[in-house]
Design a protein around this motif. Structure first.
Motif, mmCIF file in Angstrom:
data_model
loop_
_atom_site.group_PDB
_atom_site.id
_atom_site.type_symbol
_atom_site.label_atom_id
_atom_site.label_comp_id
_atom_site.label_asym_id
_atom_site.label_seq_id
_atom_site.Cartn_x
_atom_site.Cartn_y
_atom_site.Cartn_z
ATOM 1 N N CYS A 46 7.193 68.709 127.210
ATOM 2 C CA CYS A 46 8.338 68.642 127.926
ATOM 3 C C CYS A 46 8.195 69.995 128.860
ATOM 4 N N PHE A 47 8.950 69.843 129.960
ATOM 5 C CA PHE A 47 8.602 70.963 131.129
ATOM 6 C C PHE A 47 9.932 71.210 131.816
ATOM 7 N N ARG A 48 10.340 72.304 132.087
ATOM 8 C CA ARG A 48 11.625 72.785 132.593
ATOM 9 C C ARG A 48 11.353 73.386 133.999
ATOM 10 N N ALA A 49 11.938 72.907 135.090
ATOM 11 C CA ALA A 49 11.752 73.391 136.356
ATOM 12 C C ALA A 49 12.297 74.960 136.421
ATOM 13 N N ASN A 50 11.653 75.775 137.085
ATOM 14 C CA ASN A 50 12.024 77.282 137.028
ATOM 15 C C ASN A 50 12.993 77.614 138.121
ATOM 16 N N TYR A 57 21.372 72.069 140.484
ATOM 17 C CA TYR A 57 20.760 71.050 139.527
ATOM 18 C C TYR A 57 19.424 71.508 139.191
ATOM 19 N N ARG A 58 19.361 71.639 137.720
ATOM 20 C CA ARG A 58 18.187 71.961 137.167
ATOM 21 C C ARG A 58 17.590 70.675 136.341
ATOM 22 N N LEU A 59 16.143 70.780 136.508
ATOM 23 C CA LEU A 59 15.377 69.275 136.097
ATOM 24 C C LEU A 59 14.685 69.714 134.879
ATOM 25 N N THR A 60 14.826 69.136 133.890
ATOM 26 C CA THR A 60 13.710 69.079 132.648
ATOM 27 C C THR A 60 13.338 67.580 132.500
ATOM 28 N N GLY A 73 23.881 70.883 135.621
ATOM 29 C CA GLY A 73 24.317 71.805 136.675
ATOM 30 C C GLY A 73 25.393 71.328 137.484
ATOM 31 N N GLY A 74 26.298 72.163 137.983
ATOM 32 C CA GLY A 74 27.241 71.791 138.836
ATOM 33 C C GLY A 74 28.361 70.735 138.052
ATOM 34 N N TRP A 106 21.839 60.038 139.744
ATOM 35 C CA TRP A 106 20.724 60.616 140.150
ATOM 36 C C TRP A 106 19.570 59.836 140.863
ATOM 37 N N GLU A 107 19.258 59.991 142.075
ATOM 38 C CA GLU A 107 18.419 59.207 142.744
ATOM 39 C C GLU A 107 17.021 58.834 142.200
ATOM 40 N N GLU A 108 16.436 57.742 142.391
ATOM 41 C CA GLU A 108 15.146 57.346 141.780
ATOM 42 C C GLU A 108 14.411 58.210 143.028
#
Length: 158
Positions: A46-50, A57-60, A73-74, A106-108
């Motif tokens: 698993c990775f988390r966007a910095n 919005y934060r992506l994991t 987020g938001g 959330w979009e494709e």
């Protein structure tokens, strides 16, 4: 006597091979090629966007057999599925559209990633045997929403 010993040794070896645990297909991790590691390095995990993407919005994302992602987020909580594969040094990810509740989704999208930070920065010895694992990815998020441009970000292993 020599023939009997040879037969006995052969039988013992065959029994040992049959008794040893065989790796299951799902236990074999996809590999990506990195400098100085000619056999490749496992990439699953698993990775988390910095940094935030598209506002707050934060992506994991988790690169497992059944890949998943989450966006937080938001006031939004989105949980979706993804598919992924490796090709040489690249990790290619397809996000499926996910409902976030309250009429939002959330979009494709697609994401392409590569190990980042040189050999020492990209590969960290995460305690899973002595197998090196990629620690940081440099990714480009390609949205499907009209008017939005691609975004580049780094992601760190959780």
């Amino acid at each position: 006597m020599h023939r009997l010993a040879k037969s006995l040794l052969s039988g013992i070896l065959m029994l040992a091979v049959l008794q040893s645990p065989m790796p299951m297909a799902q236990d074999i991790a996809p590999m990506v090629m990195v400098p100085d590691h000619p056999v490749g390095v496992p990439v699953n995990g698993c990775f988390r966007a910095n940094e935030n993407l598209f506002g707050p919005y934060r992506l994991t994302f988790c690169l497992e057999r059944r890949g998943t992602y989450e966006v937080r987020g938001g006031g939004v909580r989105c949980d979706g599925r993804l598919t992924w594969r490796t090709s040489g040094r690249d990790i290619l990810i397809d996000l499926q559209r996910a409902s976030c509740g309250r009429g939002r989704a959330w979009e494709e999208a697609t994401i392409d990633c590569r190990s980042y930070g040189g050999l020492l920065g990209a590969i960290g010895r995460v305690i899973v045997g002595q197998s090196p694992r990629i620690r940081t990815l440099r990714c480009t998020y390609h949205p499907t929403v009209r008017g939005e441009r691609s975004r580049t970000f780094t992601a760190t292993r959780n």
